[in-house]
Scaffold this motif. Structure first.
Motif, short mmCIF file in Angstrom:
data_model
loop_
_atom_site.label_atom_id
_atom_site.label_comp_id
_atom_site.label_asym_id
_atom_site.label_seq_id
_atom_site.Cartn_x
_atom_site.Cartn_y
_atom_site.Cartn_z
N PHE A 1 0.96 -1.29 0.03
CA PHE A 1 0.07 0.06 -0.03
C PHE A 1 0.96 1.31 0.13
CE2 PHE A 1 -2.17 -3.36 2.36
CZ PHE A 1 -3.24 -3.56 1.26
N PRO A 2 0.34 2.28 -0.35
CA PRO A 2 1.31 3.61 -0.63
C PRO A 2 1.68 4.21 0.70
CG PRO A 2 -1.14 4.08 -1.39
CD PRO A 2 -1.08 2.58 -1.16
N ALA A 3 2.70 4.79 0.68
CA ALA A 3 3.06 5.50 1.96
C ALA A 3 2.08 6.45 2.24
CB ALA A 3 4.36 6.32 1.43
N GLY A 4 1.80 6.59 3.51
CA GLY A 4 0.86 7.47 4.09
C GLY A 4 -0.55 7.03 4.05
N ALA A 5 -0.57 5.70 3.70
CA ALA A 5 -2.04 5.07 3.48
C ALA A 5 -2.63 5.06 5.14
CB ALA A 5 -2.02 3.90 3.02
N PHE A 6 -1.77 4.86 5.99
CA PHE A 6 -2.32 4.86 7.46
C PHE A 6 -2.19 5.88 8.31
CE2 PHE A 6 -1.93 0.45 5.68
CZ PHE A 6 -3.15 -0.06 5.86
N ASP A 7 -1.85 7.05 7.67
CA ASP A 7 -1.59 8.38 8.40
C ASP A 7 -2.75 9.21 8.79
OD1 ASP A 7 -0.45 10.75 9.32
OD2 ASP A 7 0.12 11.42 7.48
N LEU A 8 -2.92 9.16 10.10
CA LEU A 8 -4.48 9.57 10.70
C LEU A 8 -4.41 11.17 10.66
CD1 LEU A 8 -4.85 7.36 13.96
CD2 LEU A 8 -6.34 7.58 12.00
N GLY A 9 -3.07 11.75 10.24
CA GLY A 9 -2.96 13.10 10.26
C GLY A 9 -3.44 13.66 8.95
N ASP A 10 -3.73 12.71 7.82
CA ASP A 10 -3.99 13.25 6.35
C ASP A 10 -5.41 13.12 6.38
OD1 ASP A 10 -3.65 13.93 3.85
OD2 ASP A 10 -3.25 11.74 3.37
N PHE A 11 -6.09 13.86 6.96
CA PHE A 11 -7.57 13.79 6.97
C PHE A 11 -8.28 14.79 6.06
CE2 PHE A 11 -11.72 15.22 8.69
CZ PHE A 11 -12.31 14.08 8.73
N HIS A 12 -9.19 14.43 5.18
CA HIS A 12 -10.02 15.32 4.35
C HIS A 12 -11.44 15.34 4.45
CE1 HIS A 12 -5.90 16.61 2.68
NE2 HIS A 12 -5.75 15.31 2.56
N TRP A 13 -12.15 16.34 4.67
CA TRP A 13 -13.72 16.11 5.15
C TRP A 13 -14.43 15.71 4.05
CZ3 TRP A 13 -16.60 15.50 9.08
CH2 TRP A 13 -16.29 15.85 10.27
N THR A 14 -14.06 16.21 2.53
CA THR A 14 -15.08 15.73 1.73
C THR A 14 -14.99 14.41 1.09
OG1 THR A 14 -14.78 18.13 0.66
CG2 THR A 14 -15.56 16.42 -0.85
N PRO A 15 -13.75 13.78 0.96
CA PRO A 15 -13.81 12.20 0.62
C PRO A 15 -14.24 11.51 1.80
CG PRO A 15 -11.49 13.28 0.77
CD PRO A 15 -12.42 14.31 0.87
N PHE A 16 -14.10 11.93 2.94
CA PHE A 16 -14.32 11.16 4.39
C PHE A 16 -16.15 11.24 4.09
CE2 PHE A 16 -16.00 10.86 8.64
CZ PHE A 16 -15.41 9.72 8.88
N LEU A 17 -16.76 12.35 4.02
CA LEU A 17 -18.10 12.27 4.12
C LEU A 17 -18.73 11.75 2.78
CD1 LEU A 17 -18.72 15.90 5.76
CD2 LEU A 17 -19.01 13.56 6.81
N GLY B 1 -17.42 22.88 1.90
CA GLY B 1 -16.06 22.59 1.16
C GLY B 1 -16.50 21.14 0.19
N GLY B 2 -17.89 20.98 -0.09
CA GLY B 2 -18.26 20.03 -0.56
C GLY B 2 -18.65 18.65 0.17
N ALA B 3 -18.65 18.87 1.69
CA ALA B 3 -18.92 17.68 2.24
C ALA B 3 -20.58 17.62 2.26
CB ALA B 3 -18.53 17.97 3.76
#
Length: 492
Positions: free
Chosen positions: A190-206, A435-437
């Protein structure tokens, strides 16, 4: 009470009941049967495609998985409570909308339900056709036709054989997809940062959360269809648990696989090719085994959609012109549902994932107000007490137009519109400000539920319960004789 020959629910092995009440002497089955049925209904590769929405929109893997779990936990909650209605009422799911929306007014939600059945079958049969084309070759369209025919036969035989098929497929799934899942976890990178909890974005999450919740809530229109033959003495709590955990486990498993495969394959992701490639990392040819089994799962869920589509179509016809729910009527309506889905599948374009995401969001929007109204009515307003014979009475106490339900539905839907975020199709002003959420789920549910509760404060539930008790014997007699209960109880 012993079952009579006239009360036998099958003709030449085929189920004959549809929208009609299931009498007590025909109730059968065990609660645990709901677990495998709803597990396997979700544990198929159309569900896998639901889990990659966040990845394709720029989200990272860990937050995609969190969104999947959260959406499943919340969305399945509502569909499982609908399941508990089936044994208590002995009715399929959508006919239960008449007390809230009226004898004719229920057509509003039945139209949307029927479109859902047809839409899901288009996606399911395309995926099955592609899976079979990849493994045993032959034209995709030819396989789509074959899948449709097999699903038609399964749906026509009906309730019991569908339950048995899902039980068999569940046991097989645990072996085939158990090995496949271990292979995905062990062999794929899996790519680097795949499990980085700091890399959060509302739009794709919601977006991921909303699609998952919508997918789970979309099962709400099915669930009583497959619990209505159970004895009424089963508890609401246990019916809820078997449905909830079966559906939730199947959904989380396959959606998680979708997210993992999407994170691994990146821009090269394709549902069928990626499954085959990942399976072949276990041993050469295992990918084909996974796809062949997946095609069987898609046949079974296509049959579920045909079965539910038939019930919805018969109910819609009955709301306009009284019909007898005979075996012949089942043949015609299942056949029509199969043909419409087949035409859609053969005419579909290649923009599968984009169309599937938009379709799931549309389902979420259409059924959020309905599920709020239906559950509020059943569990809070009427507390499970319905005059069932009146549901089949066009001049009965529930009326032709249930304005309480219709108003609550339309207002709930209207307040959701500014919060809609449907890819490139439409983004409402509130969603743009976020923001698109998309948080429309959290708007429509409470508004529709609370408004319906306020509008129905004057309902005399005790009087309805007394009428139900007075009609109980006639309801059972009518069901045994395969006829409608009397049209006007006052003239009995």
């Amino acid at each position: 009470m012993a079952a009579s020959a006239e009360a036998e629910p099958r003709v030449a092995g085929c189920e004959i009941r549809s929208i009609d009440y299931v009498p007590l002497n025909e109730r059968h089955g065990k609660l645990w049967h709901l677990g495998p049925l709803w597990f396997m209904s979700n544990a198929q590769i159309a569900t896998l495609a639901v889990g990659l929405i966040s990845i394709t929109e720029g989200g990272n893997l860990i937050w995609s998985l969190i969104a999947i779990v959260a959406g499943t936990v919340i969305g399945t909650f509502f569909m499982a409570f609908h399941s508990a209605q089936g044994p208590q009422l002995g009715l399929p799911q959508m006919i239960q909308s008449r007390p809230q929306f009226g004898y004719v007014g229920a057509l509003l939600v039945w139209l949307f339900a029927y479109l859902q059945y047809a839409g899901f079958n288009i996606f399911n049969s395309i995926l099955a056709g592609q899976a079979l084309h990849t493994t045993v070759h032959g034209s995709v369209n030819l396989w789509v036709v074959l899948v449709t025919v097999l699903a038609f036969v399964l749906a026509l035989v009906g309730y019991d054989v569908i339950h048995r098929a899902e039980q068999f497929l569940t046991y097989t799934f645990l072996v085939v997809f158990g090995v496949f899942t271990v292979g995905v976890l062990v062999n794929l990178g899996f790519p680097a940062g795949a499990f980085d909890l700091g890399d959060f974005h509302w739009t794709p999450f919601l977006a991921q959360f909303g699609v998952v919740a919508g997918y789970q809530i979309s099962w709400a229109i099915y669930v009583s269809d497959y619990s209505r033959y159970l004895p009424p003495n089963v508890t609401v709590r246990k019916t809820f648990y078997w449905t909830y955990f079966g559906s939730a486990l199947g959904g989380v498993w396959l959606m998680t696989l979708g997210a993992l495969l999407a994170a691994w394959a990146g821009k090269d992701f394709d549902t069928i090719r990626s499954i085959k490639a990942a399976g072949d990392t276990v041993f050469h040819g295992f990918g084909a085994i996974v796809l062949l089994f997946a095609a069987l799962g898609l046949v079974s869920v296509t049959a579920l959609n045909m079965y539910g589509g038939s019930l919805t179509l018969i109910g819609a016809i009955d709301s306009v012109k009284k019909v007898r729910p005979t075996l012949g009527m089942r043949v015609v309506t299942i056949g029509l549902t199969a043909v419409l889905s087949l035409i859609g599948a053969l005419a579909a374009t290649s923009h599968f994932l984009e169309n599937f995401e938009n379709f799931l969001l549309l389902i979420l929007y259409l059924f959020i107000p309905w599920t709020a109204v239906n559950l509020m009515d059943y569990y809070v307003v009427r507390r499970g007490h319905y005059a069932i014979a009146e549901i089949f009475n066009s001049r009965g106490i529930y009326g032709r137009w249930g304005w309480h339900g219709i108003i609550a539905y339309l207002v709930g839907f209207a307040v959701m519109v500014p919060f809609f975020s449907v890819g490139t199709l439409y983004v409402g002003p509130a969603a743009k400000a976020l923001g698109g959420a998309d948080i429309s789920l959290f708007i429509g549910l409470p508004v529709s539920a609370l408004l319906y509760w306020l509008l129905t404060r004057s309902i005399d539930v005790a009087a309805e319960q007394r009428l139900a008790e007075a009609e109980a014997d006639e309801l059972e007699r009518a069901a045994h004789e395969h006829r409608e209960p009397y049209d006007d109880p006052k003239q009995k």
